[in-house]
Design an enzyme around this catalytic site. Structure first.
Site, PDB file in Angstrom:
ATOM      1  N   SER A  68      75.165  75.357  39.050  1.00  0.00           N
ATOM      2  CA  SER A  68      74.334  76.197  39.900  1.00  0.00           C
ATOM      3  C   SER A  68      72.886  75.749  39.787  1.00  0.00           C
ATOM      4  O   SER A  68      72.476  75.214  38.758  1.00  0.00           O
ATOM      5  CB  SER A  68      74.473  77.671  39.487  1.00  0.00           C
ATOM      6  OG  SER A  68      73.811  78.517  40.405  1.00  0.00           O
ATOM      7  N   ASP A  69      72.142  75.962  40.851  1.00  0.00           N
ATOM      8  CA  ASP A  69      70.725  75.652  40.829  1.00  0.00           C
ATOM      9  C   ASP A  69      70.013  76.579  41.803  1.00  0.00           C
ATOM     10  O   ASP A  69      70.611  77.046  42.777  1.00  0.00           O
ATOM     11  CB  ASP A  69      70.450  74.199  41.205  1.00  0.00           C
ATOM     12  CG  ASP A  69      69.054  73.774  40.775  1.00  0.00           C
ATOM     13  OD1 ASP A  69      68.864  73.546  39.570  1.00  0.00           O
ATOM     14  OD2 ASP A  69      68.169  73.723  41.643  1.00  0.00           O
TER      15      ASP A  69
END
Length: 192
Positions: A68-69
């Site tokens: 995730s970012d």
């Protein structure tokens, strides 16, 4: 069941994933987070989420790896993790009275099949007009140095906002659980 691995050392993402009640491991992905030339904030978030998951999946058989970012932006101006108090102050001064989009991407890679799932969940945030004293008090109280955009909406940072809207309230914290649960179900994981 494949081993579930969170490709992140973020305490916020770990706490969110714990909501599912599934056993999982945490691994630190070694990923260069430098934006590519002319890369848009949403494309950057997706690319990095996939890259983080792939950095772990390439070395872990029988795994479902979650990457995730999050990228905060005003137009194409990107705001990452400030890292310092001074940069947090500067980010919040810039965001004061502005509409900011927090692009949160999540990816799941099945290391056995090579299947990649990814999606982007934007959250639109309107910051209220902030005084210098408010910014300084907030940063001193919460030290949001490891949060894109210098504000923790799950904590005292909610007081900096006028409004927010999006499809998933957990996206703004850093891991969109609605999208992630769909991806994990696609991989055969029972979530109630």
């Amino acid at each position: 069941m494949n081993t579930l691995i969170l490709a992140s050392t973020s305490a916020y993402r770990k706490q969110l994933l714990e909501r599912f009640g599934l056993p999982f491991e945490v691994a630190r992905p070694e990923t260069d987070e430098t934006p590519l030339p002319d890369e848009t904030p949403d494309a950057l978030a997706i690319r990095l989420a996939i890259a983080k998951a792939r950095a772990i999946a390439d070395h872990k058989p029988n795994a479902l790896v979650i990457g995730s970012d999050q990228v905060a932006c005003i137009g194409n101006e990107i705001f990452g993790k400030p890292g310092t108090i001074e940069r947090a102050h500067a980010q919040l001064r810039r965001m004061s009275g502005q509409d900011v989009i927090f692009h949160t991407a999540v990816a799941v890679i099945n290391s056995d099949t090579g299947k990649v799932q990814s999606t982007l969940v934007p959250t639109h945030v309107r910051f209220r007009t902030l005084t210098t004293d408010e910014i300084e008090r907030y940063v001193a109280a919460e030290l949001p140095l490891d949060c894109a955009g210098s504000a923790k909406s799950e904590g005292l940072g909610i007081t900096l906002l006028d409004a927010l809207s999006g499809d998933d309230p957990t996206a703004l914290i850093g891991l969109p659980l609605i999208a992630l649960s769909r991806m994990l179900r696609n991989e055969g994981i029972a979530l109630p």
